[in-house]
Design an enzyme around this catalytic site. Structure first.
Site, PDB file in Angstrom:
ATOM      1  N   TYR A  58       0.863  -1.188   0.000  1.00 18.01           N
ATOM      2  CA  TYR A  58       0.000   0.000   0.000  1.00 18.01           C
ATOM      3  C   TYR A  58       0.897   1.236   0.000  1.00 18.01           C
ATOM      4  O   TYR A  58       1.539   1.551   1.005  1.00 18.01           O
ATOM      5  CB  TYR A  58      -0.891   0.041   1.241  1.00 18.01           C
ATOM      6  N   LEU A 211     -18.271  -1.163   2.086  1.00 14.50           N
ATOM      7  CA  LEU A 211     -19.006  -0.058   1.456  1.00 14.50           C
ATOM      8  C   LEU A 211     -18.651   0.049  -0.021  1.00 14.50           C
ATOM      9  O   LEU A 211     -18.924   1.063  -0.664  1.00 14.50           O
ATOM     10  CB  LEU A 211     -18.711   1.269   2.174  1.00 14.50           C
ATOM     11  N   ARG A 213     -15.894   0.508  -1.627  1.00 11.34           N
ATOM     12  CA  ARG A 213     -15.016   1.656  -1.912  1.00 11.34           C
ATOM     13  C   ARG A 213     -15.790   2.965  -1.996  1.00 11.34           C
ATOM     14  O   ARG A 213     -15.515   3.822  -2.815  1.00 11.34           O
ATOM     15  CB  ARG A 213     -14.232   1.393  -3.205  1.00 11.34           C
ATOM     16  N   GLY A 214     -16.785   3.065  -1.130  1.00  9.50           N
ATOM     17  CA  GLY A 214     -17.577   4.289  -1.054  1.00  9.50           C
ATOM     18  C   GLY A 214     -18.807   4.292  -1.937  1.00  9.50           C
ATOM     19  O   GLY A 214     -19.669   5.170  -1.803  1.00  9.50           O
ATOM     20  N   SER A 217     -21.850   3.934   0.163  1.00  4.63           N
ATOM     21  CA  SER A 217     -21.753   4.671   1.427  1.00  4.63           C
ATOM     22  C   SER A 217     -22.873   5.680   1.591  1.00  4.63           C
ATOM     23  O   SER A 217     -23.124   6.179   2.690  1.00  4.63           O
ATOM     24  CB  SER A 217     -20.414   5.417   1.497  1.00  4.63           C
TER      25      SER A 217
END
Length: 335
Positions: A58, A211, A213-214, A217
């Site tokens: 990452y 979620l 990746r949003g 959301s």
């Protein structure tokens, strides 16, 4: 909010019912605020979150260094309760490209050595290959982690994004605490064969992407402009007609959330929590505001009527588009 706890498998540690996935605190979804990221980790630990998830690839080490700094600067009591889950094996180039996975035993030990240094710890609580290396038997990769367990550098062995056959072979080699895999209302492939296998073997699921990746959301809008360094700019689910279709699912979910007086994100996370005591959702909050919202899901109770309404609004396989671009989909373990 009362922090609940769950145990990872029959061999793993007791962890908070929600974990914090730290990937988004490195430049994966656009630019990030380092100070806010560290403050968010601190807030999570203070709220009782114990499981912190990161990966050595990452930001090419950036995320581990950030998590290490957050732990060093956290109050001692919070720091001592933290459990680190680390993924390894993804290979990257200086321009950020992905060029494969390395699960060779020598590489496993090399990756672990650098992770320990970047994180500033003497052991990793849960260590896992990020993906299956097609050229290395999983028995060899897991066997190398088992040697690290014997030497005290790793406490528990995990897996990530592999199928039922690989899970069985790994579990026959050494005790496996958990499988990390994407699991959300619109990502339910795990239910077909993976979840039955992990339950048969006493292995937990740490669910990332709860979620999506949003996307689910409740905060993502059709006109949102994504930066070039945002993964979602290349994700099929965020493109064109796929995005329109998926946001319509979110609006259907929003009606249910509003009836319960909660947010869309909270009901989506609560749904994953409802899947079983062997499921631990990882929330990818990058700010304290989003973290607070996510933690509110712990106070959401979904009864049979709620679950039926959610199923009707967002049926299995309802999403349009794959989870990853085609090139990356080929690296996901299916065996």
């Amino acid at each position: 909010m009362t922090m609940q706890t769950r145990t990872l498998g029959t061999t793993g540690p007791q962890v908070s019912a929600l974990g914090l996935g730290c990937m988004g605190m490195s430049p994966m979804y656009g630019d990030v605020d380092r100070a806010e990221s560290i403050a968010t980790v601190h807030a999570a630990l203070e709220a009782g979150v114990t499981l912190l998830d990161t990966g050595d690839f990452y930001g090419m080490g950036h995320n581990e260094l950030l998590v290490g700094e957050a732990l060093r600067t956290a109050p001692a009591a919070s720091r001592e309760n933290a459990l680190l889950s680390v993924k390894f094996g993804a290979l990257r180039t200086p321009d950020g490209s992905w060029v494969g996975f390395d699960g060779r035993p020598a590489a496993v030990k090399n990756f672990a050595t650098y992770s320990l240094q970047r994180l500033g710890v003497d052991h990793i609580d849960i260590y896992r290959p990020a993906r299956l290396d097609p050229d290395v038997p999983i028995e060899e990769t897991v066997g190398a982690i088992a040697e690290l367990v014997e030497q005290g550098y790793v406490r528990h062995i995990g897996l990530s994004e592999v199928g039922a056959d690989t899970i069985r072979r790994a579990a026959a080699t050494a005790p496996i605490a958990d499988l990390q895999i994407e699991y959300a209302l619109i990502s339910r492939g795990v239910e077909e064969s993976v979840l039955p296998a992990t339950r048969e073997l006493g292995i937990s699921i740490t669910a990332y992407g709860v979620l999506s990746r949003g996307l689910i959301s409740g905060h993502f809008t059709r006109d949102r402009q994504l930066a070039a360094n945002d993964f979602r700019a290349h994700s099929p689910r965020f493109q064109g007609e796929n995005l329109d279709h998926n946001l319509a699912l979110v609006e259907a979910l929003r009606k249910i959330a509003e009836q319960k007086g909660v947010s869309v994100a909270q009901i989506a996370i609560a749904w994953v929590l409802s899947r079983g005591e062997d499921i631990v959702p990882l929330v990818g909050a990058r700010t304290r505001e989003r973290l607070t919202e996510s933690l509110g899901a712990l106070d959401v109770t979904l009864d049979a009527a709620d679950l039926a309404a959610i199923e009707e609004a967002v049926p299995a396989d309802a999403a349009a588009g794959d989870r990853y671009p085609a090139a990356q989909m080929s690296h996901l373990g299916s065996k």
